[in-house]
Design a protein around this motif. Structure first.
Motif, PDB file in Angstrom:
ATOM      1  N   ASP A 229      35.578  52.149  31.825  1.00 15.09           N
ATOM      2  CA  ASP A 229      35.350  50.849  32.361  1.00 15.09           C
ATOM      3  C   ASP A 229      34.221  49.778  31.284  1.00 15.09           C
ATOM      4  O   ASP A 229      34.068  48.566  31.129  1.00 15.09           O
ATOM      5  CB  ASP A 229      33.666  51.240  33.426  1.00 15.09           C
ATOM      6  CG  ASP A 229      32.741  52.045  32.375  1.00 15.09           C
ATOM      7  OD1 ASP A 229      32.624  52.337  31.491  1.00 15.09           O
ATOM      8  OD2 ASP A 229      31.345  52.124  33.179  1.00 15.09           O
ATOM      9  N   THR A 230      34.111  50.395  30.302  1.00 19.48           N
ATOM     10  CA  THR A 230      33.408  50.047  28.599  1.00 19.48           C
ATOM     11  C   THR A 230      34.515  49.096  28.292  1.00 19.48           C
ATOM     12  O   THR A 230      34.304  47.874  27.448  1.00 19.48           O
ATOM     13  CB  THR A 230      32.643  51.078  27.437  1.00 19.48           C
ATOM     14  OG1 THR A 230      34.127  51.695  27.739  1.00 19.48           O
ATOM     15  CG2 THR A 230      31.524  51.605  27.886  1.00 19.48           C
ATOM     16  N   ALA A 231      35.983  49.289  27.984  1.00 17.65           N
ATOM     17  CA  ALA A 231      37.155  49.120  28.154  1.00 17.65           C
ATOM     18  C   ALA A 231      37.395  47.389  28.811  1.00 17.65           C
ATOM     19  O   ALA A 231      38.333  46.463  27.996  1.00 17.65           O
ATOM     20  CB  ALA A 231      38.335  49.761  27.922  1.00 17.65           C
ATOM     21  N   LEU A 232      36.832  47.129  29.497  1.00 15.26           N
ATOM     22  CA  LEU A 232      37.292  46.150  30.673  1.00 15.26           C
ATOM     23  C   LEU A 232      37.291  44.797  30.259  1.00 15.26           C
ATOM     24  O   LEU A 232      37.854  43.888  30.142  1.00 15.26           O
ATOM     25  CB  LEU A 232      36.305  45.857  31.295  1.00 15.26           C
ATOM     26  CG  LEU A 232      37.203  47.063  32.879  1.00 15.26           C
ATOM     27  CD1 LEU A 232      36.194  47.123  34.297  1.00 15.26           C
ATOM     28  CD2 LEU A 232      38.530  47.546  33.440  1.00 15.26           C
ATOM     29  N   PRO A 233      35.800  44.062  29.105  1.00 18.18           N
ATOM     30  CA  PRO A 233      35.863  43.845  28.810  1.00 18.18           C
ATOM     31  C   PRO A 233      37.017  42.211  27.848  1.00 18.18           C
ATOM     32  O   PRO A 233      37.486  41.609  27.835  1.00 18.18           O
ATOM     33  CB  PRO A 233      34.409  42.551  28.243  1.00 18.18           C
ATOM     34  CG  PRO A 233      33.584  44.037  29.000  1.00 18.18           C
ATOM     35  CD  PRO A 233      34.217  45.286  28.890  1.00 18.18           C
ATOM     36  N   ALA A 234      37.223  44.295  27.092  1.00 19.01           N
ATOM     37  CA  ALA A 234      38.751  43.470  26.103  1.00 19.01           C
ATOM     38  C   ALA A 234      40.445  43.056  26.228  1.00 19.01           C
ATOM     39  O   ALA A 234      40.680  42.810  26.494  1.00 19.01           O
ATOM     40  CB  ALA A 234      38.627  44.235  24.901  1.00 19.01           C
ATOM     41  N   LEU A 235      39.797  44.260  27.451  1.00 18.47           N
ATOM     42  CA  LEU A 235      41.378  43.643  28.827  1.00 18.47           C
ATOM     43  C   LEU A 235      41.616  42.276  29.036  1.00 18.47           C
ATOM     44  O   LEU A 235      42.506  41.376  29.087  1.00 18.47           O
ATOM     45  CB  LEU A 235      41.341  44.961  29.502  1.00 18.47           C
ATOM     46  CG  LEU A 235      41.456  46.055  28.712  1.00 18.47           C
ATOM     47  CD1 LEU A 235      41.518  47.370  29.711  1.00 18.47           C
ATOM     48  CD2 LEU A 235      42.903  46.587  27.832  1.00 18.47           C
ATOM     49  N   ALA A 236      39.723  41.882  29.538  1.00 15.76           N
ATOM     50  CA  ALA A 236      39.953  40.679  30.377  1.00 15.76           C
ATOM     51  C   ALA A 236      40.281  39.129  29.311  1.00 15.76           C
ATOM     52  O   ALA A 236      40.487  38.860  29.864  1.00 15.76           O
ATOM     53  CB  ALA A 236      38.311  40.660  31.368  1.00 15.76           C
ATOM     54  N   GLU A 237      39.293  39.113  28.509  1.00 14.21           N
ATOM     55  CA  GLU A 237      40.021  38.984  27.521  1.00 14.21           C
ATOM     56  C   GLU A 237      41.420  38.455  26.823  1.00 14.21           C
ATOM     57  O   GLU A 237      42.121  37.348  26.946  1.00 14.21           O
ATOM     58  CB  GLU A 237      39.087  38.375  26.199  1.00 14.21           C
ATOM     59  CG  GLU A 237      39.306  38.025  24.655  1.00 14.21           C
ATOM     60  CD  GLU A 237      38.449  36.245  25.326  1.00 14.21           C
ATOM     61  OE1 GLU A 237      39.077  35.418  24.360  1.00 14.21           O
ATOM     62  OE2 GLU A 237      38.648  36.711  26.308  1.00 14.21           O
ATOM     63  N   ALA A 238      42.362  39.395  27.051  1.00 16.48           N
ATOM     64  CA  ALA A 238      43.418  39.906  26.425  1.00 16.48           C
ATOM     65  C   ALA A 238      44.591  39.542  27.623  1.00 16.48           C
ATOM     66  O   ALA A 238      45.478  39.290  27.113  1.00 16.48           O
ATOM     67  CB  ALA A 238      44.053  40.795  26.101  1.00 16.48           C
TER      68      ALA A 238
END
Length: 558
Positions: A229-238
């Protein structure tokens, strides 16, 4: 008259003071065996200790030792020499029970670690006292020394985990009770979300943003992406959409990792102790639960309270979300080649997380050109220790993350023993050793090329005929069982609140975050001493559960 076993070259020489034992011509004890045995033990023996007796032979002197043994101290008898273990089998069997307390006798490191963990967790033991009781300990001196060090790590890890339980235990239990009211899709039904035996596990480490192009390429080739779950913001931006999300943290702050939300097809696998705000974001068809055994007893025992977890698979406690996610992917979804990206357990200040993740946003918010240039002060003040990078370089690193990397390494080794064809890969040589094999980006792309066949376990799932049973009926039944179990649990809490002259063993979770647990369960006078704290905890849980069961939003599927 001396007797000997020719096959083992074991010689017994009875004397008026005991039995002198020799193995392969080497004498292992003195003529006054009992006195020699007792002299090797500290006097007095410490309280709350696990006394590990290496090579007790026939246990001469053990009756006198038990007389001076404190009630909170336990013995573990260890004998690695098979001939000596067999020799003392019948003689020592009468000492392996003392009232209701068992003194285990083991012949291998694996048995010793398993029994020690059970004793440490069950009785709150605080220290290891290793005693080379006879000359037989010299036969495996190196193995005994390694075992003693491993046992000290067991105690250290238990008390480290106890600190976490005291701080978060009440939140875990409350979240578990609330999430048990939510409908879900069985975890095994998520196999269709990972239609390949290969997957990429994405964490929020600093290396994630450096490998986004590799991740994007694998995603375009159809390799499933599983994100912590902590990786979601970076994936959303990409603009990279994962197939699955794994969440495990029980704090409300982790709900911020799901913002901004840009996907509608992603499925969630959540520990039952996550904050309810996270699973309630997903419809029942897109959420599945598992439960980590964060404590013994109550929900994880054979007691009727275990029905609170009806339809929820149990998992070993792994200490962090990354090894738990890996275990679920391998054991439940049949993944056999796994690439870990951003799961490094190491950072170089001021960076601690990938760009735009929660930790990175906090660092950028608080840092200016002159202020906090080392990053978030909470990370600066975290305990440090010497760690070993995958390159072999030794460097100062985060002690908490180092322990989590160790848990990841243990989980990887355990899964690879269980699944010999399992391959775990990583790309970042600046991370800690997690048991994964370091490869280049090109090799990772080759290893994770879409496969033409599924492993036998998942192929069988794919070949099964379509089920005619309607999922809502099956899900409603499990939910109904959990609801009934929660109603019964509420009644037990009310009875316990009214009658504190007994402690309901099924309500062990009430004591979980009390600093005196599990010690107060070992002596009645200690339980009486903390009667007020037990009453307040019981009343608090009763009120929390009443609120949970009266909330319509939690009773009905979202």
């Amino acid at each position: 008259m001396a007797t000997a076993d020719r096959d083992q070259d074991l010689q017994l020489d009875p004397t008026p003071s005991g039995v002198v034992i020799s193995l392969r011509g080497r004498r292992l004890n003195s003529r006054d065996a009992a006195s020699s045995f007792l002299r090797r033990f500290p006097d007095p023996l410490p309280e709350q200790a696990l006394v590990v007796v290496f090579s007790p032979l026939l246990g001469e002197g053990l009756p006198q030792l038990l007389e001076r043994l404190p009630p909170t101290t336990v013995l573990l008898l260890v004998e690695f020499e098979q001939a000596l273990f067999t020799l003392g089998k019948h003689r020592l069997s009468r000492f392996t029970h003392r009232g209701c307390l068992r003194f285990p006798r083991v012949s291998s490191p694996e048995e010793a670690l398993r029994e020690a963990q059970r004793l440490v967790e069950g009785r709150g033991l605080r220290r290891i006292v290793g005693v080379h009781a006879t000359g037989g300990a010299r036969l495996h001196a190196g193995a005994y020394a390694r075992l003693e060090e491993a046992l000290r790590e067991v105690v250290q890890r238990f008390w480290s985990n106890r600190g976490t339980q005291i701080r978060l235990g009440r939140r875990w239990v409350t979240n578990l009770l609330a999430n048990a009211c939510l409908d879900q899709t069985p975890l095994h039904d998520l196999t269709r979300s990972v239609p390949s035996s290969r997957a990429v596990l994405l964490g929020a480490g600093c290396d994630l943003e450096n490998r986004l192009e590799v991740v994007r390429t694998l995603h375009d080739r159809g390799v499933p992406l599983v994100a912590l779950d902590t990786a979601l913001p970076a994936l959303a931006e990409a603009g990279i959409e994962p197939a699955l999300i794994v969440a495990m943290d029980g704090q409300l702050a982790n709900a911020l990792d799901l913002l901004p939300w840009r996907w509608n097809r992603v499925k969630l696998i959540a520990d039952l102790t996550v904050h309810p705000a996270i699973p309630r974001r997903f419809p029942p068809a897109q959420r599945s639960f598992f439960a980590s055994r964060f404590a013994e007893g109550s929900f994880f025992s054979s007691d009727s309270t275990s029905q609170v977890l009806e339809g929820i698979p149990l998992a070993h406690p792994r200490g962090s979300v990354a090894p738990a996610a890996m275990e679920l992917l391998v054991r439940t979804l049949g993944v056999r080649t796994l690439l870990a990206v951003g799961i490094d357990f190491h950072y170089r200040l001021p960076r601690t997380h990938a760009r735009l993740t929660a930790g990175d946003r906090l660092m950028r918010k608080n840092m200016t050109r002159l202020l906090r240039r080392d990053g978030n002060h909470e990370y600066v003040l975290r305990p440090r220790k010497e760690v070993l990078l995958r390159t072999g370089e030794r460097i100062r690193g985060d002690a908490i993350l180092a322990d989590q990397a160790l848990q990841m390494r243990h989980a990887t080794a355990e899964l690879q023993r269980e699944v010999p064809d399992l391959t775990v890969l990583c790309l970042n040589d600046q991370g800690l050793d997690t048991g994964a094999r370091l490869v280049s980006a090109r090799e990772a792309l080759e290893q994770l090329a879409p496969d033409r066949s599924r492993p036998a376990a998942n192929q069988a799932v794919q070949n099964q005929p379509k089920r005619t049973l309607q999922p809502p009926e099956r899900l409603d039944r499990a939910l109904q069982i959990r609801r009934v179990a929660l109603e019964e649990l509420l009644l037990r809490l009310r009875r316990q609140e009214e009658h504190l002259d007994f402690l309901d063993s099924g309500l062990a979770f009430v004591l979980l975050d009390l600093p005196q647990w599990p010690l107060l369960t070992t002596r009645r006078d200690w339980a009486e001493l903390h009667r007020g704290g037990i009453l307040r905890s019981t009343r608090d849980y009763r009120r929390r559960l009443e609120r949970i069961l009266s909330a319509p939003s939690l009773r009905s599927p979202s």
